[in-house]
Scaffold this active site. Structure first.
Site, PDB file in Angstrom:
ATOM      1  N   GLY A 181      17.384   9.930 -18.340  1.00 53.61           N
ATOM      2  CA  GLY A 181      16.660  10.418 -19.529  1.00 53.61           C
ATOM      3  C   GLY A 181      17.203  11.763 -19.956  1.00 53.61           C
TER       4      GLY A 181
ATOM      5  CG  ASN B 113      19.788   9.069 -22.794  1.00 50.42           C
ATOM      6  OD1 ASN B 113      18.688   9.493 -22.425  1.00 50.42           O
ATOM      7  ND2 ASN B 113      20.024   8.723 -24.045  1.00 50.42           N
TER       8      ASN B 113
ATOM      9  CE  LYS C 288       5.423   7.711 -26.025  1.00 48.45           C
ATOM     10  NZ  LYS C 288       4.195   7.259 -25.306  1.00 48.45           N
TER      11      LYS C 288
ATOM     12  CG  ASN D 291       2.898  16.332 -18.351  1.00 42.88           C
ATOM     13  OD1 ASN D 291       2.941  16.924 -17.270  1.00 42.88           O
ATOM     14  ND2 ASN D 291       3.035  16.954 -19.495  1.00 42.88           N
TER      15      ASN D 291
ATOM     16  CB  SER E  77       4.367  23.695 -15.421  1.00 44.07           C
ATOM     17  OG  SER E  77       3.815  24.458 -16.467  1.00 44.07           O
ATOM     18  N   GLY E  78       6.571  24.383 -17.702  1.00 44.89           N
ATOM     19  CA  GLY E  78       7.368  25.459 -18.276  1.00 44.89           C
ATOM     20  C   GLY E  78       8.081  25.035 -19.533  1.00 44.89           C
TER      21      GLY E  78
ATOM     22  CE  LYS F   3       2.893  20.300 -16.042  1.00 43.62           C
ATOM     23  NZ  LYS F   3       2.372  19.785 -17.245  1.00 43.62           N
TER      24      LYS F   3
ATOM     25  CG  ASN G 148      -0.832  20.287 -18.205  1.00 46.90           C
ATOM     26  OD1 ASN G 148      -0.150  21.002 -17.469  1.00 46.90           O
ATOM     27  ND2 ASN G 148      -0.302  19.510 -19.131  1.00 46.90           N
TER      28      ASN G 148
ATOM     29  CE  LYS H 108       3.565  15.643 -26.417  1.00 46.51           C
ATOM     30  NZ  LYS H 108       4.783  16.279 -25.877  1.00 46.51           N
TER      31      LYS H 108
ATOM     32  NE  ARG I 120      -5.873  21.867 -26.652  1.00 51.12           N
ATOM     33  CZ  ARG I 120      -4.630  21.884 -26.187  1.00 51.12           C
ATOM     34  NH1 ARG I 120      -3.848  20.828 -26.375  1.00 51.12           N
ATOM     35  NH2 ARG I 120      -4.166  22.939 -25.562  1.00 51.12           N
TER      36      ARG I 120
END
Ligand code: 6PG
Length: 473
Positions: free
Chosen positions: A10, A33, A77, A104, A130-131, A184, A188, A262, A289
């Protein structure tokens, strides 16, 4: 020739930047890919790093390029695409090769995938990263879940590419199967809470005090020099300072107030409820949200109610701004206390033995919630090993001082009609947590009245019922 240390599937934003980071740290990395052209373009633009990147146009070439046992990072994804890639690799790879999902992913999917590979001889890592794009390229915070032996195979690469806090890698082994993706997810959830509280304080300054974006930017810039120093405060100051070239005004003033999500914040709230942990400030952030998505309804409602928003007119603006800073800090303490309480409860539920001090320590750099504040949390958990942050001496002292600011700000925002749901829930969480005699006794009476559910009596063992027949008239 199988001399690549690791593979990456990917070459999107995250995958290509992670591969460049790996190559930059001196490791050979094999890349694949679905669209070969994208992969070759990444390598073509990699400059000297290209010499450490091995382009693979088939999974067979990818397998042949990596030294066994082969760790292969999947960055596609989340959801079905991950299962499809796993299906292809499962039939191709050898025993002890390691499939690493770095998207994620929902940790329950990760647990399913981990179990699904158990009999294949392969093993699975669920890796939270993360980042964002910047982190992937120059140093993310990395949370690994799976077999500890798998962690040892990839530890050298991951600790090399991760962010560093005073030289210490921000990459660590969290625990078995879904532990990494769970950590993780809670990162979030805390991130949502942090961002929501910042936006509430921005709203109080904008709508309550009538401050312009540039003035508000300066306030966040000043706060970023102190105990609120963090990536999110830093970027808030930056985004508030940007002038839109087309509108010739602050870009924040031309952006529609409708937030996307998301799903990771929602998962954090679902799991908090599943484990029976109060994460009210984080939940308020997710709900905010959702409220922001009701843009058309909110425009109609404002016209229908015509309730003017009241200005906040403090005797001293400087003093009120100091209260806003204290409120934001106290709100953070409550939100992080909630997030870590969810981590600790899940750790007991799944027998993961999550290292809370280590988790806080690898969040000090690289991740979206990176901050000076996490240094305080690291110290607290390294000392206590667990328990609610509100009971850590350092945080008790801070809350004793800053709850007054949080109280003043929540009151002012309520009177002004400036919504502050996350800050208000943080305050209620604090007030509820430190109240020895709450009001659930009345709820118990009500439940027993209509449902004969029983209740406890103070100082007595057993379950009791009230003489409600008398009350039925
Ligand atoms: C990170 C971020 C990142 C985030 C996406 C989408 O740690 O790098 O948390 O993983 O999930 O930027 O964020 P939303 O959930 O707000 O859509």
């Amino acid at each position: 020739m199988s001399n690549a240390e690791i593979g990456v599937i990917g070459m999107g934003v995250m995958g290509s930047n992670l591969a460049l980071n790996i190559a930059e740290k001196g490791f050979k990395v094999a890349v694949w890919n679905r669209n070969d052209k994208v992969m070759h373009d990444v390598i073509r633009h990699a400059g000297p790093l290209a010499s450490n990147m091995i382009a693979c146009e088939t999974y067979e070439q990818l397998k042949a390029a990596i030294r066994p046992p082969r760790p292969i990072i999947i960055l596609v994804k989340a959801g079905d695409p991950v299962d499809q890639v796993i299906g292809h690799l499962k039939s191709l790879l050898d025993a002890h090769d390691i499939i690493i999902d770095s998207g994620n992913a929902n940790f329950r999917d990760t647990m399913r995938r981990f179990d699904g590979l158990k009999d294949s001889g392969l093993t699975f890592i669920g890796m939270g990263i993360s980042g964002g794009e910047e982190g992937a390229r120059h140093g993310p915070s990395i949370m690994v879940g799976g077999k500890e032996s798998s962690w040892h195979r990839v530890e050298k690469v991951l600790t090399s590419i991760s962010a560093k806090y005073k030289g210490a890698p921000c990459a660590a082994y969290m625990g078995p199967d879904g532990a990494g993706h769970f950590v993780k997810t809670i990162h979030n959830g805390i991130e949502y809470g942090d961002m929501q509280m910042i936006s509430e304080v921005y709203g109080i300054m904008r709508d309550g005090l009538g401050m312009k974006a540039a003035e508000i930017a300066k306030v966040f810039g000043d706060w970023n020099k102190g105990r609120l120093n963090s990536y999110l405060i830093e970027i808030t100051q930056k985004v508030l300072s940007v002038i839109d070239a087309k509108a010739k005004k602050p870009i924040v003033d031309v952006i529609v107030d409708r937030a996307g999500q998301k799903g990771t914040g929602k998962w954090a709230v679902i799991e908090a409820q599943t484990f029976g942990v109060n994460a009210s400030a984080i939940e308020a952030a997710v709900d905010a949200r959702l409220m922001s998505s009701l843009k058309a309804e909110r425009e109609k409602a404002e016209k229908a109610y015509k309730i003017p928003r009241k200005k906040i007119s403090p005797k001293s603006r400087a003093a009120f701004l100091r209260q806003l800073e204290g409120a934001l800090y106290a709100g953070k303490i409550a939100a992080y206390a909630q997030g870590f309480a969810v981590l600790e409860t899940a750790s007991k539920e799944f027998e993961w033995n999550l290292p809370l001090g280590t988790i806080a320590s690898i969040w000090r750099e690289g991740c979206i919630i990176r901050s000076q504040f996490l240094g305080e949390i690291t110290k607290a958990f390294n000392k206590s090993g667990g328990g609610n942050l509100l009971m850590a001496p350092a945080f008790t002292a801070m809350m004793k001082k800053d709850h007054l600011s949080l109280r003043a700000v929540v009151s002012a925002s309520a009177l002004a009609g400036a919504p502050a749901p996350a800050l208000a829930n943080a305050l209620s969480y604090f007030d509820g947590y430190r109240q020895a005699r709450g009001t659930a006794n009345l709820i118990q009476a009500q439940r027993d009245f209509f449902g004969a559910h029983g209740f406890e009596r103070i100082g007595e063992e057993g379950a009791f019922h009230g003489p409600w027949a008398l009350g039925r008239g």
